[in-house]
Design a protein around this motif. Structure first.
Motif, PDB file in Angstrom:
ATOM      1  N   THR A   3       0.844  -1.179   0.000  1.00  0.00           N
ATOM      2  CA  THR A   3       0.000   0.000   0.000  1.00  0.00           C
ATOM      3  C   THR A   3       0.887   1.239   0.000  1.00  0.00           C
ATOM      4  OG1 THR A   3      -0.084   0.123   2.405  1.00  0.00           O
ATOM      5  CG2 THR A   3      -1.743  -1.241   1.324  1.00  0.00           C
ATOM      6  N   GLU A   4       0.250   2.399   0.014  1.00  0.00           N
ATOM      7  CA  GLU A   4       1.007   3.653   0.035  1.00  0.00           C
ATOM      8  C   GLU A   4       1.996   3.682   1.192  1.00  0.00           C
ATOM      9  OE1 GLU A   4      -0.014   8.313   0.969  1.00  0.00           O
ATOM     10  OE2 GLU A   4      -1.450   7.142  -0.199  1.00  0.00           O
ATOM     11  N   ALA A   5       1.583   3.127   2.327  1.00  0.00           N
ATOM     12  CA  ALA A   5       2.416   3.186   3.524  1.00  0.00           C
ATOM     13  C   ALA A   5       3.579   2.203   3.498  1.00  0.00           C
ATOM     14  CB  ALA A   5       1.559   2.930   4.761  1.00  0.00           C
ATOM     15  N   SER A   6       3.515   1.189   2.634  1.00  0.00           N
ATOM     16  CA  SER A   6       4.550   0.152   2.650  1.00  0.00           C
ATOM     17  C   SER A   6       5.336   0.062   1.352  1.00  0.00           C
ATOM     18  CB  SER A   6       3.910  -1.211   2.958  1.00  0.00           C
ATOM     19  OG  SER A   6       2.934  -1.546   1.979  1.00  0.00           O
ATOM     20  N   LEU A   7       5.287   1.103   0.532  1.00  0.00           N
ATOM     21  CA  LEU A   7       6.051   1.095  -0.701  1.00  0.00           C
ATOM     22  C   LEU A   7       7.548   1.082  -0.423  1.00  0.00           C
ATOM     23  CD1 LEU A   7       4.237   3.769  -2.912  1.00  0.00           C
ATOM     24  CD2 LEU A   7       4.269   1.307  -3.286  1.00  0.00           C
ATOM     25  N   PRO A   8       8.331   0.484  -1.323  1.00  0.00           N
ATOM     26  CA  PRO A   8       9.780   0.620  -1.194  1.00  0.00           C
ATOM     27  C   PRO A   8      10.167   2.098  -1.201  1.00  0.00           C
ATOM     28  CG  PRO A   8       9.212  -1.047  -2.827  1.00  0.00           C
ATOM     29  CD  PRO A   8       7.932  -0.358  -2.458  1.00  0.00           C
ATOM     30  N   ALA A   9      11.151   2.462  -0.427  1.00  0.00           N
ATOM     31  CA  ALA A   9      11.578   3.855  -0.347  1.00  0.00           C
ATOM     32  C   ALA A   9      12.443   4.206  -1.552  1.00  0.00           C
ATOM     33  CB  ALA A   9      12.346   4.095   0.948  1.00  0.00           C
ATOM     34  N   GLY A  10      12.162   5.356  -2.144  1.00  0.00           N
ATOM     35  CA  GLY A  10      12.984   5.830  -3.240  1.00  0.00           C
ATOM     36  C   GLY A  10      12.199   6.049  -4.514  1.00  0.00           C
ATOM     37  N   PRO A  11      12.862   6.551  -5.542  1.00  0.00           N
ATOM     38  CA  PRO A  11      12.184   6.878  -6.798  1.00  0.00           C
ATOM     39  C   PRO A  11      11.718   5.640  -7.558  1.00  0.00           C
ATOM     40  CG  PRO A  11      14.281   8.056  -6.592  1.00  0.00           C
ATOM     41  CD  PRO A  11      14.264   7.018  -5.531  1.00  0.00           C
ATOM     42  N   LEU A  12      10.662   5.842  -8.354  1.00  0.00           N
ATOM     43  CA  LEU A  12      10.137   4.826  -9.267  1.00  0.00           C
ATOM     44  C   LEU A  12      10.338   5.313 -10.688  1.00  0.00           C
ATOM     45  CD1 LEU A  12       8.329   2.256  -9.877  1.00  0.00           C
ATOM     46  CD2 LEU A  12       6.387   3.855  -9.840  1.00  0.00           C
ATOM     47  N   LEU A  13      10.815   4.436 -11.565  1.00  0.00           N
ATOM     48  CA  LEU A  13      10.921   4.718 -12.996  1.00  0.00           C
ATOM     49  C   LEU A  13      10.078   3.697 -13.741  1.00  0.00           C
ATOM     50  CD1 LEU A  13      12.120   6.030 -15.570  1.00  0.00           C
ATOM     51  CD2 LEU A  13      14.052   4.431 -15.346  1.00  0.00           C
ATOM     52  N   ALA A  14       9.125   4.169 -14.544  1.00  0.00           N
ATOM     53  CA  ALA A  14       8.287   3.302 -15.369  1.00  0.00           C
ATOM     54  C   ALA A  14       8.594   3.559 -16.832  1.00  0.00           C
ATOM     55  CB  ALA A  14       6.809   3.561 -15.091  1.00  0.00           C
ATOM     56  N   VAL A  15       8.677   2.489 -17.616  1.00  0.00           N
ATOM     57  CA  VAL A  15       8.949   2.595 -19.051  1.00  0.00           C
ATOM     58  C   VAL A  15       7.799   1.955 -19.805  1.00  0.00           C
ATOM     59  CG1 VAL A  15      10.560   2.107 -20.927  1.00  0.00           C
ATOM     60  CG2 VAL A  15      11.433   2.497 -18.608  1.00  0.00           C
ATOM     61  N   HIS A  16       7.154   2.736 -20.676  1.00  0.00           N
ATOM     62  CA  HIS A  16       6.004   2.255 -21.435  1.00  0.00           C
ATOM     63  C   HIS A  16       6.134   2.602 -22.914  1.00  0.00           C
ATOM     64  CE1 HIS A  16       3.465   0.493 -18.376  1.00  0.00           C
ATOM     65  NE2 HIS A  16       3.794   1.482 -17.563  1.00  0.00           N
ATOM     66  N   ALA A  17       5.346   1.910 -23.723  1.00  0.00           N
ATOM     67  CA  ALA A  17       5.474   2.021 -25.172  1.00  0.00           C
ATOM     68  C   ALA A  17       4.734   3.214 -25.752  1.00  0.00           C
ATOM     69  CB  ALA A  17       4.995   0.734 -25.839  1.00  0.00           C
ATOM     70  N   LEU A  30       1.616   3.921 -10.223  1.00  0.00           N
ATOM     71  CA  LEU A  30       2.132   5.283 -10.374  1.00  0.00           C
ATOM     72  C   LEU A  30       1.407   6.228  -9.422  1.00  0.00           C
ATOM     73  CD1 LEU A  30       2.529   5.641 -14.263  1.00  0.00           C
ATOM     74  CD2 LEU A  30       4.134   4.731 -12.590  1.00  0.00           C
ATOM     75  N   ALA A  31       0.081   6.109  -9.350  1.00  0.00           N
ATOM     76  CA  ALA A  31      -0.689   6.995  -8.486  1.00  0.00           C
ATOM     77  C   ALA A  31      -0.381   6.749  -7.015  1.00  0.00           C
ATOM     78  CB  ALA A  31      -2.181   6.811  -8.753  1.00  0.00           C
ATOM     79  N   THR A  32      -0.213   5.483  -6.630  1.00  0.00           N
ATOM     80  CA  THR A  32       0.089   5.157  -5.239  1.00  0.00           C
ATOM     81  C   THR A  32       1.456   5.696  -4.844  1.00  0.00           C
ATOM     82  OG1 THR A  32      -1.282   3.159  -5.357  1.00  0.00           O
ATOM     83  CG2 THR A  32       0.360   3.262  -3.596  1.00  0.00           C
ATOM     84  N   TRP A  33       2.426   5.525  -5.741  1.00  0.00           N
ATOM     85  CA  TRP A  33       3.786   6.013  -5.464  1.00  0.00           C
ATOM     86  C   TRP A  33       3.782   7.533  -5.331  1.00  0.00           C
ATOM     87  CZ3 TRP A  33       7.188   1.658  -5.985  1.00  0.00           C
ATOM     88  CH2 TRP A  33       8.500   1.889  -5.569  1.00  0.00           C
ATOM     89  N   ALA A  34       3.076   8.206  -6.253  1.00  0.00           N
ATOM     90  CA  ALA A  34       3.018   9.666  -6.214  1.00  0.00           C
ATOM     91  C   ALA A  34       2.284  10.151  -4.959  1.00  0.00           C
ATOM     92  CB  ALA A  34       2.333  10.194  -7.468  1.00  0.00           C
ATOM     93  N   ALA A  35       1.191   9.455  -4.588  1.00  0.00           N
ATOM     94  CA  ALA A  35       0.429   9.845  -3.405  1.00  0.00           C
ATOM     95  C   ALA A  35       1.261   9.726  -2.133  1.00  0.00           C
ATOM     96  CB  ALA A  35      -0.830   8.994  -3.283  1.00  0.00           C
ATOM     97  N   ALA A  36       2.241   8.828  -2.153  1.00  0.00           N
ATOM     98  CA  ALA A  36       3.125   8.658  -1.000  1.00  0.00           C
ATOM     99  C   ALA A  36       4.197   9.734  -0.935  1.00  0.00           C
ATOM    100  CB  ALA A  36       3.775   7.279  -1.047  1.00  0.00           C
ATOM    101  N   GLY A  37       4.219  10.629  -1.926  1.00  0.00           N
ATOM    102  CA  GLY A  37       5.190  11.712  -1.928  1.00  0.00           C
ATOM    103  C   GLY A  37       6.560  11.320  -2.411  1.00  0.00           C
ATOM    104  N   GLN A  38       6.643  10.159  -3.075  1.00  0.00           N
ATOM    105  CA  GLN A  38       7.928   9.706  -3.592  1.00  0.00           C
ATOM    106  C   GLN A  38       8.046  10.033  -5.084  1.00  0.00           C
ATOM    107  OE1 GLN A  38       9.848   6.238  -1.867  1.00  0.00           O
ATOM    108  NE2 GLN A  38       7.834   5.506  -1.240  1.00  0.00           N
ATOM    109  N   PRO A  39       9.271  10.248  -5.569  1.00  0.00           N
ATOM    110  CA  PRO A  39       9.461  10.640  -6.966  1.00  0.00           C
ATOM    111  C   PRO A  39       9.023   9.541  -7.937  1.00  0.00           C
ATOM    112  CG  PRO A  39      11.438  11.105  -5.675  1.00  0.00           C
ATOM    113  CD  PRO A  39      10.545  10.259  -4.815  1.00  0.00           C
ATOM    114  N   VAL A  40       8.328   9.940  -8.992  1.00  0.00           N
ATOM    115  CA  VAL A  40       7.891   9.030 -10.045  1.00  0.00           C
ATOM    116  C   VAL A  40       8.292   9.632 -11.388  1.00  0.00           C
ATOM    117  CG1 VAL A  40       5.947   7.861 -11.143  1.00  0.00           C
ATOM    118  CG2 VAL A  40       5.899   8.310  -8.674  1.00  0.00           C
TER     119      VAL A  40
END
Length: 325
Positions: A3-17, A30-40
């Motif tokens: 969940t938002e509270a248990s995400l890995p700490a640090g930035p997320l990089l997503a690659v899509h076509a 992406l929304a959960t990571w962003a809602a947690a205040g972490q870089p996406v």
């Protein structure tokens, strides 16, 4: 369950076509990571120039690659605003920036390679009969991966996410995006002339357990048998149809990878964000309906792409960890 509270700490990089893939495949993440205040950060490999277009109002864009690309750039910007993602790059811009810094070559452009269905709807896609010269599938792997690797060294993401080797459902651009991402990770592990190497804590591939594909199709089919909004929706369209919920119906590549799930994202806390992003991609997604809970606990609702086949919109996203060498 992550969940938002248990995400890995640090930035997320997503690659899509293409624009819309970020929402359809990983919107909840992406929304959960962003809602947690972490870089996406999102990297999109093409602008979807060869996509089909939904609706009469914008039908003139279909077949006009530059016009459709410009329109889909706007759709993607709106979708990312809905998801809360503020850092975005097109892959060819990364390549062009690298070449400009080295004072070599002309501006690079990667375009949608197109596709053709090689199986039943909801099954598998394959290569198009014709491939444009600047198609992503024709892009030099080393060129594209080197530019992405430099971004990985710069961002130092904790997690990188993309498709499994089959590209979700076999689209050639999805498969190529997987190949580019995985090679970029190999390159990024080693230092460049300007930055130290970086190895993410984990690499996730978007997957869906086969049993969940079948059960969610069955749940959607059951919903269609009851009076209500779905029955009304189907009555309004002469072409809308339900996916075959039978056990022998075709499964997408993401459901046949046979990889253990290491992360499950509960998207229900961010459904408003994902809903907004889905609706932003109006040339690609329609018949969007959101359920209010009840018997279909695994269903957030449903939507259809340009083929008018209704597909389940799930309450959870699933990710496998890329095998290590």
């Amino acid at each position: 369950m992550i969940t938002e509270a248990s995400l890995p700490a640090g930035p997320l990089l997503a690659v899509h076509a293409h624009p819309d893939d970020e929402t359809l495949a990983t919107g909840g993440l992406l929304a959960t990571w962003a809602a947690a205040g972490q870089p996406v950060t999102l990297v999109t490999c093409t602008r979807g120039e060869r996509g089909e277009v939904i609706g009469d109002e914008l039908a003139h864009l279909e077949g006009d690659g530059p016009a459709l690309a410009a329109h889909r750039e706007g759709e993607l910007a709106a979708a990312l605003a809905a998801l809360g993602v503020t850092d975005h790059h097109y892959l060819d811009q990364l390549v062009s920036s690298a070449q400009s810094a080295a004072q070599e070559g002309e501006q690079v452009r990667y375009e949608d390679s197109g596709m053709a269905w090689v199986g039943a709807a909801g099954g598998q896609a394959g290569a198009a009969a014709d491939v444009p010269p600047r198609a992503l599938v024709a892009a030099p792997l080393e060129q594209a991966a080197a530019a992405l690797a430099e971004l990985i060294r710069e961002l130092r993401p904790a997690v990188v996410v993309t498709y499994e080797p089959g590209g979700g459902y076999g689209h050639p651009d999805h498969v190529r995006a997987h190949e580019i991402t995985m090679h970029a990770l190999e390159l990024a592990a080693h230092a460049s002339s300007s930055r130290p190497g970086h190895v993410p804590d984990d690499v996730w591939w978007a997957v869906i357990p086969a049993h969940l594909v079948r059960s969610s199709r069955a749940a959607l089919h059951a919903a269609s048998q009851r009076a209500g909004s779905l029955a009304t929706l189907l009555a309004q369209s002469s072409t809308a149809a339900l996916p075959d919920a039978g056990p022998d119906s075709p499964l997408p590549a993401a459901a046949t990878a046979g990889l253990p799930v290491v992360a499950t994202i509960d998207t229900r806390p961010v459904l408003d964000r994902v809903d907004g992003a889905l609706r932003a991609h109006a040339t690609q997604v329609h018949w969007i309906h959101r359920l209010d809970g009840g018997d279909e606990a695994e269903l957030a609702g449903w939507y259809a792409l340009s083929n008018d086949v209704l597909v389940p919109w799930l309450t959870h996203e699933h990710y496998a960890s890329a095998p290590t060498a």
